[in-house]
Design a protein around this motif. Structure first.
Motif, PDB file in Angstrom:
ATOM      1  N   ILE A   1      49.607 -31.130  69.593  1.00  0.00           N
ATOM      2  CA  ILE A   1      48.758 -29.830  70.595  1.00  0.00           C
ATOM      3  C   ILE A   1      48.976 -30.141  71.509  1.00  0.00           C
ATOM      4  O   ILE A   1      48.306 -31.298  72.281  1.00  0.00           O
ATOM      5  CB  ILE A   1      47.108 -29.858  69.535  1.00  0.00           C
ATOM      6  CG1 ILE A   1      47.695 -29.650  67.644  1.00  0.00           C
ATOM      7  CG2 ILE A   1      46.860 -28.551  70.240  1.00  0.00           C
ATOM      8  CD1 ILE A   1      45.897 -29.702  67.363  1.00  0.00           C
ATOM      9  N   GLU A   2      48.947 -28.834  72.371  1.00  0.00           N
ATOM     10  CA  GLU A   2      49.332 -28.724  73.993  1.00  0.00           C
ATOM     11  C   GLU A   2      48.572 -27.433  73.983  1.00  0.00           C
ATOM     12  O   GLU A   2      48.514 -26.563  73.777  1.00  0.00           O
ATOM     13  CB  GLU A   2      50.561 -28.990  73.908  1.00  0.00           C
ATOM     14  CG  GLU A   2      50.853 -28.792  76.125  1.00  0.00           C
ATOM     15  CD  GLU A   2      52.063 -28.705  76.405  1.00  0.00           C
ATOM     16  OE1 GLU A   2      51.987 -28.236  77.403  1.00  0.00           O
ATOM     17  OE2 GLU A   2      53.257 -28.837  75.451  1.00  0.00           O
ATOM     18  N   ILE A   3      47.245 -27.664  75.121  1.00  0.00           N
ATOM     19  CA  ILE A   3      46.507 -26.451  75.770  1.00  0.00           C
ATOM     20  C   ILE A   3      46.706 -25.733  76.865  1.00  0.00           C
ATOM     21  O   ILE A   3      47.260 -27.122  77.600  1.00  0.00           O
ATOM     22  CB  ILE A   3      45.027 -27.284  75.827  1.00  0.00           C
ATOM     23  CG1 ILE A   3      44.680 -27.538  74.497  1.00  0.00           C
ATOM     24  CG2 ILE A   3      44.147 -26.424  76.270  1.00  0.00           C
ATOM     25  CD1 ILE A   3      43.416 -28.246  74.521  1.00  0.00           C
ATOM     26  N   MET A   4      47.409 -25.018  77.162  1.00  0.00           N
ATOM     27  CA  MET A   4      47.632 -24.797  78.436  1.00  0.00           C
ATOM     28  C   MET A   4      46.328 -23.115  78.787  1.00  0.00           C
ATOM     29  O   MET A   4      46.173 -22.309  77.115  1.00  0.00           O
ATOM     30  CB  MET A   4      48.772 -24.180  78.111  1.00  0.00           C
ATOM     31  CG  MET A   4      49.199 -22.882  77.114  1.00  0.00           C
ATOM     32  SD  MET A   4      50.976 -22.534  77.370  1.00  0.00           S
ATOM     33  CE  MET A   4      51.761 -24.370  76.675  1.00  0.00           C
ATOM     34  N   ILE A   5      46.241 -22.357  79.682  1.00  0.00           N
ATOM     35  CA  ILE A   5      45.494 -21.604  80.126  1.00  0.00           C
ATOM     36  C   ILE A   5      46.677 -20.685  80.453  1.00  0.00           C
ATOM     37  O   ILE A   5      47.367 -20.401  80.503  1.00  0.00           O
ATOM     38  CB  ILE A   5      44.704 -21.619  80.901  1.00  0.00           C
ATOM     39  CG1 ILE A   5      43.637 -23.060  81.122  1.00  0.00           C
ATOM     40  CG2 ILE A   5      43.743 -20.149  81.637  1.00  0.00           C
ATOM     41  CD1 ILE A   5      42.455 -22.325  79.970  1.00  0.00           C
ATOM     42  N   HIS A   6      46.342 -19.205  79.544  1.00  0.00           N
ATOM     43  CA  HIS A   6      47.403 -18.118  79.234  1.00  0.00           C
ATOM     44  C   HIS A   6      46.182 -17.081  80.030  1.00  0.00           C
ATOM     45  O   HIS A   6      45.345 -15.917  78.767  1.00  0.00           O
ATOM     46  CB  HIS A   6      47.699 -17.431  78.267  1.00  0.00           C
ATOM     47  CG  HIS A   6      48.208 -16.281  77.813  1.00  0.00           C
ATOM     48  ND1 HIS A   6      49.907 -15.789  79.477  1.00  0.00           N
ATOM     49  CD2 HIS A   6      48.548 -15.204  76.938  1.00  0.00           C
ATOM     50  CE1 HIS A   6      49.790 -14.380  78.119  1.00  0.00           C
ATOM     51  NE2 HIS A   6      49.292 -14.802  77.693  1.00  0.00           N
ATOM     52  N   PRO A   7      45.756 -17.134  81.092  1.00  0.00           N
ATOM     53  CA  PRO A   7      44.801 -15.714  82.217  1.00  0.00           C
ATOM     54  C   PRO A   7      45.078 -14.339  81.523  1.00  0.00           C
ATOM     55  O   PRO A   7      44.348 -12.842  81.210  1.00  0.00           O
ATOM     56  CB  PRO A   7      45.238 -15.495  83.684  1.00  0.00           C
ATOM     57  CG  PRO A   7      45.951 -16.540  83.919  1.00  0.00           C
ATOM     58  CD  PRO A   7      46.966 -16.909  82.533  1.00  0.00           C
ATOM     59  N   GLN A   8      46.201 -13.750  81.256  1.00  0.00           N
ATOM     60  CA  GLN A   8      46.186 -12.000  79.869  1.00  0.00           C
ATOM     61  C   GLN A   8      45.980 -11.821  78.710  1.00  0.00           C
ATOM     62  O   GLN A   8      45.654 -10.945  78.528  1.00  0.00           O
ATOM     63  CB  GLN A   8      47.875 -11.866  79.987  1.00  0.00           C
ATOM     64  CG  GLN A   8      48.179 -11.243  81.270  1.00  0.00           C
ATOM     65  CD  GLN A   8      49.060 -12.907  82.544  1.00  0.00           C
ATOM     66  OE1 GLN A   8      49.215 -13.905  81.885  1.00  0.00           O
ATOM     67  NE2 GLN A   8      49.125 -12.704  83.247  1.00  0.00           N
ATOM     68  N   SER A   9      45.930 -12.818  78.016  1.00  0.00           N
ATOM     69  CA  SER A   9      45.375 -13.662  76.596  1.00  0.00           C
ATOM     70  C   SER A   9      46.000 -12.478  75.164  1.00  0.00           C
ATOM     71  O   SER A   9      45.882 -12.063  74.530  1.00  0.00           O
ATOM     72  CB  SER A   9      44.043 -13.393  76.846  1.00  0.00           C
ATOM     73  OG  SER A   9      43.059 -14.060  77.816  1.00  0.00           O
ATOM     74  N   ILE A  10      47.277 -12.380  76.468  1.00  0.00           N
ATOM     75  CA  ILE A  10      48.012 -11.963  75.139  1.00  0.00           C
ATOM     76  C   ILE A  10      49.018 -12.327  74.499  1.00  0.00           C
ATOM     77  O   ILE A  10      49.645 -11.813  73.144  1.00  0.00           O
ATOM     78  CB  ILE A  10      49.163 -11.006  76.035  1.00  0.00           C
ATOM     79  CG1 ILE A  10      49.172 -10.284  77.092  1.00  0.00           C
ATOM     80  CG2 ILE A  10      50.808 -10.373  74.661  1.00  0.00           C
ATOM     81  CD1 ILE A  10      48.166  -8.685  76.061  1.00  0.00           C
ATOM     82  N   ILE A  11      49.385 -14.083  74.477  1.00  0.00           N
ATOM     83  CA  ILE A  11      49.834 -14.390  73.521  1.00  0.00           C
ATOM     84  C   ILE A  11      48.698 -15.107  72.969  1.00  0.00           C
ATOM     85  O   ILE A  11      47.878 -16.333  73.514  1.00  0.00           O
ATOM     86  CB  ILE A  11      51.027 -15.900  74.047  1.00  0.00           C
ATOM     87  CG1 ILE A  11      52.169 -14.873  74.337  1.00  0.00           C
ATOM     88  CG2 ILE A  11      51.477 -16.851  73.390  1.00  0.00           C
ATOM     89  CD1 ILE A  11      52.980 -16.047  74.881  1.00  0.00           C
ATOM     90  N   ALA A  79      38.357 -34.788  73.678  1.00  0.00           N
ATOM     91  CA  ALA A  79      39.944 -33.966  72.545  1.00  0.00           C
ATOM     92  C   ALA A  79      41.059 -34.898  71.925  1.00  0.00           C
ATOM     93  O   ALA A  79      41.685 -35.169  70.762  1.00  0.00           O
ATOM     94  CB  ALA A  79      40.057 -32.653  71.971  1.00  0.00           C
ATOM     95  N   TYR A  80      41.626 -34.777  72.789  1.00  0.00           N
ATOM     96  CA  TYR A  80      43.251 -35.387  73.329  1.00  0.00           C
ATOM     97  C   TYR A  80      43.273 -36.758  72.629  1.00  0.00           C
ATOM     98  O   TYR A  80      43.646 -37.225  72.408  1.00  0.00           O
ATOM     99  CB  TYR A  80      43.376 -35.434  74.672  1.00  0.00           C
ATOM    100  CG  TYR A  80      44.358 -33.956  74.649  1.00  0.00           C
ATOM    101  CD1 TYR A  80      45.433 -33.455  74.011  1.00  0.00           C
ATOM    102  CD2 TYR A  80      44.497 -32.858  75.524  1.00  0.00           C
ATOM    103  CE1 TYR A  80      46.102 -32.540  74.223  1.00  0.00           C
ATOM    104  CE2 TYR A  80      44.666 -32.047  76.170  1.00  0.00           C
ATOM    105  CZ  TYR A  80      45.747 -31.971  75.164  1.00  0.00           C
ATOM    106  OH  TYR A  80      46.962 -29.869  75.098  1.00  0.00           O
ATOM    107  N   SER A  81      42.334 -37.321  72.958  1.00  0.00           N
ATOM    108  CA  SER A  81      41.851 -38.950  72.829  1.00  0.00           C
ATOM    109  C   SER A  81      41.380 -39.104  71.541  1.00  0.00           C
ATOM    110  O   SER A  81      41.716 -40.050  70.444  1.00  0.00           O
ATOM    111  CB  SER A  81      40.554 -39.976  73.864  1.00  0.00           C
ATOM    112  OG  SER A  81      39.842 -39.292  73.648  1.00  0.00           O
ATOM    113  N   ALA A  82      41.248 -38.264  70.603  1.00  0.00           N
ATOM    114  CA  ALA A  82      40.838 -38.097  69.318  1.00  0.00           C
ATOM    115  C   ALA A  82      41.994 -38.193  68.229  1.00  0.00           C
ATOM    116  O   ALA A  82      41.719 -38.425  67.916  1.00  0.00           O
ATOM    117  CB  ALA A  82      38.997 -37.438  68.968  1.00  0.00           C
ATOM    118  N   GLY A  83      42.756 -37.452  69.020  1.00  0.00           N
ATOM    119  CA  GLY A  83      44.193 -37.263  68.502  1.00  0.00           C
ATOM    120  C   GLY A  83      43.702 -35.937  67.638  1.00  0.00           C
ATOM    121  O   GLY A  83      44.466 -35.508  66.963  1.00  0.00           O
TER     122      GLY A  83
END
Length: 83
Positions: A1-11, A79-83
């Motif tokens: 899982i990869e987290i990214m910020i998407h300011p427009q909140s469309i996706i 969260a990333y370290s927990a897998g």
């Protein structure tokens, strides 16, 4: 899982497949429609344009993404370290 910020909140979600193509669920920045979609799966509930106007990507303009700030969101490292 990869987290990214998407300011427009469309996706609302994206899934990368084995062939590296990406499927995305896009909609206005209102989580009611993605929740409705999830709760009604595998059926699709018809909605009027009065309830949810069609998404016009030309009106939206550009979609931007940025890496999350781990200082601002310290739980992400956990969260990333927990897998």
């Amino acid at each position: 899982i990869e987290i990214m910020i998407h300011p427009q909140s469309i996706i609302h979600s994206m899934i990368e497949t084995q062939d590296s193509s990406v499927l995305a669920q896009l909609g206005w920045p209102d989580m009611r429609l993605p929740i409705l979609y999830t709760m009604s799966w595998p059926e699709r509930i018809s909605c009027s344009e009065i309830t949810w106007p069609r998404l016009d990507l030309c009106k939206v303009g550009s979609l931007t993404f940025k890496a999350p700030d781990c200082v601002k969101y310290p739980s992400m490292d956990l969260a990333y370290s927990a897998g």
